[in-house]
Write a protein that holds these residues in place. Structure first.
Motif, PDB file in Angstrom:
ATOM      1  N   ALA A 119       0.855  -1.193   0.000  1.00  0.00           N
ATOM      2  CA  ALA A 119       0.000   0.000   0.000  1.00  0.00           C
ATOM      3  C   ALA A 119       0.889   1.240   0.000  1.00  0.00           C
ATOM      4  N   VAL A 120       0.533   2.206  -0.828  1.00  0.00           N
ATOM      5  CA  VAL A 120       1.319   3.439  -0.943  1.00  0.00           C
ATOM      6  C   VAL A 120       0.381   4.642  -0.892  1.00  0.00           C
ATOM      7  N   ARG A 121       0.953   5.813  -0.690  1.00  0.00           N
ATOM      8  CA  ARG A 121       0.174   7.042  -0.684  1.00  0.00           C
ATOM      9  C   ARG A 121      -0.323   7.350  -2.102  1.00  0.00           C
ATOM     10  N   PRO A 122      -1.416   8.110  -2.222  1.00  0.00           N
ATOM     11  CA  PRO A 122      -1.971   8.404  -3.550  1.00  0.00           C
ATOM     12  C   PRO A 122      -0.922   8.963  -4.510  1.00  0.00           C
ATOM     13  N   GLY A 123      -0.886   8.381  -5.698  1.00  0.00           N
ATOM     14  CA  GLY A 123       0.100   8.805  -6.686  1.00  0.00           C
ATOM     15  C   GLY A 123       1.475   8.198  -6.491  1.00  0.00           C
ATOM     16  N   ASN A 124       1.649   7.397  -5.423  1.00  0.00           N
ATOM     17  CA  ASN A 124       2.917   6.723  -5.144  1.00  0.00           C
ATOM     18  C   ASN A 124       4.095   7.707  -5.170  1.00  0.00           C
ATOM     19  N   PRO A 125       4.077   8.712  -4.277  1.00  0.00           N
ATOM     20  CA  PRO A 125       5.106   9.758  -4.307  1.00  0.00           C
ATOM     21  C   PRO A 125       6.529   9.264  -4.092  1.00  0.00           C
ATOM     22  N   LYS A 126       6.694   8.121  -3.425  1.00  0.00           N
ATOM     23  CA  LYS A 126       8.035   7.581  -3.192  1.00  0.00           C
ATOM     24  C   LYS A 126       8.520   6.725  -4.367  1.00  0.00           C
ATOM     25  N   GLY A 127       7.682   6.539  -5.375  1.00  0.00           N
ATOM     26  CA  GLY A 127       8.092   5.767  -6.548  1.00  0.00           C
ATOM     27  C   GLY A 127       8.400   4.317  -6.231  1.00  0.00           C
ATOM     28  N   ILE A 128       7.628   3.720  -5.354  1.00  0.00           N
ATOM     29  CA  ILE A 128       7.852   2.327  -4.939  1.00  0.00           C
ATOM     30  C   ILE A 128       7.356   1.377  -6.021  1.00  0.00           C
ATOM     31  N   LYS A 129       8.230   0.449  -6.422  1.00  0.00           N
ATOM     32  CA  LYS A 129       7.878  -0.503  -7.473  1.00  0.00           C
ATOM     33  C   LYS A 129       8.076  -1.962  -7.058  1.00  0.00           C
ATOM     34  N   ASP A 130       8.950  -2.197  -6.095  1.00  0.00           N
ATOM     35  CA  ASP A 130       9.291  -3.578  -5.735  1.00  0.00           C
ATOM     36  C   ASP A 130       9.679  -3.623  -4.270  1.00  0.00           C
ATOM     37  N   TRP A 131       9.870  -4.855  -3.755  1.00  0.00           N
ATOM     38  CA  TRP A 131      10.239  -5.033  -2.357  1.00  0.00           C
ATOM     39  C   TRP A 131      11.519  -4.294  -2.001  1.00  0.00           C
ATOM     40  N   THR A 132      12.462  -4.211  -2.933  1.00  0.00           N
ATOM     41  CA  THR A 132      13.736  -3.550  -2.647  1.00  0.00           C
ATOM     42  C   THR A 132      13.549  -2.091  -2.249  1.00  0.00           C
ATOM     43  N   ASP A 133      12.509  -1.451  -2.771  1.00  0.00           N
ATOM     44  CA  ASP A 133      12.284  -0.038  -2.444  1.00  0.00           C
ATOM     45  C   ASP A 133      11.916   0.159  -0.982  1.00  0.00           C
ATOM     46  N   LEU A 134      11.398  -0.889  -0.339  1.00  0.00           N
ATOM     47  CA  LEU A 134      11.008  -0.773   1.064  1.00  0.00           C
ATOM     48  C   LEU A 134      12.218  -0.764   1.997  1.00  0.00           C
ATOM     49  N   ALA A 135      13.380  -1.105   1.484  1.00  0.00           N
ATOM     50  CA  ALA A 135      14.600  -1.079   2.299  1.00  0.00           C
ATOM     51  C   ALA A 135      15.330   0.257   2.191  1.00  0.00           C
ATOM     52  N   ARG A 136      14.792   1.176   1.386  1.00  0.00           N
ATOM     53  CA  ARG A 136      15.450   2.477   1.238  1.00  0.00           C
ATOM     54  C   ARG A 136      15.347   3.293   2.521  1.00  0.00           C
TER      55      ARG A 136
END
Length: 324
Positions: A119-136
């Motif tokens: 789940a991401v904020r509207p418009g996906n402001p963090k540009g999350i695409k995959d599990w790896t992005d959650l470790a940023r």
């Protein structure tokens, strides 16, 4: 602590000429409570009335799947359990409370599917695409506690399993564990259940939440502003139901409980599940939900016996990856 019971809306009271009302107690994990309370239970009550002439009312309890299984084991007398994952029903089998061959039923005893998503904020402001992005370091993550929530266990398997299957830039088991370690290091809140986790996300906590796909869809249906990302590789969540034989027999509800479980596999209930964001196991009920390039199951990771020992037992992958 035993769960708090919720009373759902009831059909009109019986007339003196009608059979006495019967009560069925359902113990479920948190995420499908709207599907049950608003759609499925009233539909079954109507079906049972038309079929038998009896009025059925319900007692409902919803909490994290693991906590729910422990409550039933410790004396909460549910006639039917609808839990997040197979091992939570196994707790009740081991306690000799579930004695029927529930896996021998339709669809292997599984009544709904879902996916582990982000789940991401509207418009996906963090540009999350995959599990790896959650470790940023710029991403704050929510996921529930694996010791109380079946959803949390599915979330862990979604991340770790993707790595084990060679996705998210991972090439070996050590890399899969490192990926999970990196994601868990960014988790700010671990709630008891998936519903509590997504409610915190709705309140503005975190940049992303690992959750059931249907949690996001239910939130959107209720007017909450959030989007979700399906990672290229993720796990198919499979949710079981079972009659709790000892308690159903004690309450004189063996026939009622069995009929309810059968109803859950039928088209009316399957369509209701779909309306509330769950993926029906009945192939005749169509949905337009997205599928990832690599959709795997717990069987692809060796099955629940292997996964429980390797990932969730003391000293396993989860303990190695979780923040100390």
């Amino acid at each position: 602590m035993l769960p708090i019971l919720l009373a759902c809306s009831e059909p009109p009271a019986n007339t003196p000429a009608q059979p006495k009302a019967r009560t069925l107690t359902l113990a479920a994990y948190t995420t499908p409570r709207e599907a049950y309370g608003k759609a499925i239970l009233p539909a079954f009550a109507s079906h049972w009335k038309e079929t038998t002439g009896e009025t059925v009312t319900f007692e409902e309890s919803y909490q994290g799947s693991g906590a729910q299984a422990r409550a039933v084991k410790e004396g909460f007398e549910a006639d039917v359990v609808a839990l997040s994952l197979d091992p939570d029903v196994k707790v009740l089998e081991d306690a000799k409370l579930v004695t029927n061959d529930w896996r021998g039923g339709p669809h292997g005893g599984i009544v709904t599917d879902s996916l582990a998503v982000i789940a991401v904020r509207p418009g996906n402001p963090k540009g999350i695409k995959d599990w790896t992005d959650l470790a940023r370091p710029d991403v704050e993550v929510l996921t529930p506690n694996v010791r109380t929530s079946g959803g949390a266990m599915w979330n862990v398997l979604g991340v770790w399993g993707a790595g084990m299957r060679g996705h998210a830039g991972v090439t070996d088991e050590a890399g899969a564990t490192a990926l999970l370690t990196g994601v868990l290091a960014r988790v700010s809140v671990m709630d008891k259940g998936a519903r509590e986790s997504i409610v915190n996300f709705e309140k503005g906590v975190g940049d992303a939440a690992i959750t059931y796909e249907n949690e996001v869809l239910v939130a959107q249906k209720a007017g909450q502003a959030m989007d979700y990302v399906v990672p290229p590789s993720t796990i198919r969540i499979e949710n079981p139901v079972a009659v709790v034989d000892v308690y159903a027999k004690k309450h004189g509800n063996e026939d009622l409980a069995a009929a309810f479980v059968a109803f859950l596999h039928g088209p009316e209930a399957q369509k209701a599940y779909a309306e509330y964001g769950l993926r029906p196991v009945d192939a005749t009920v169509a949905t337009a939900l997205p599928n990832p390039a690599d959709l795997f199951t717990v069987r692809d990771l060796g099955g629940w016996d292997v996964v429980r020992a390797k990932v969730f037992d003391k000293g396993g992958v989860y303990d190695q990856a979780a923040p100390k």
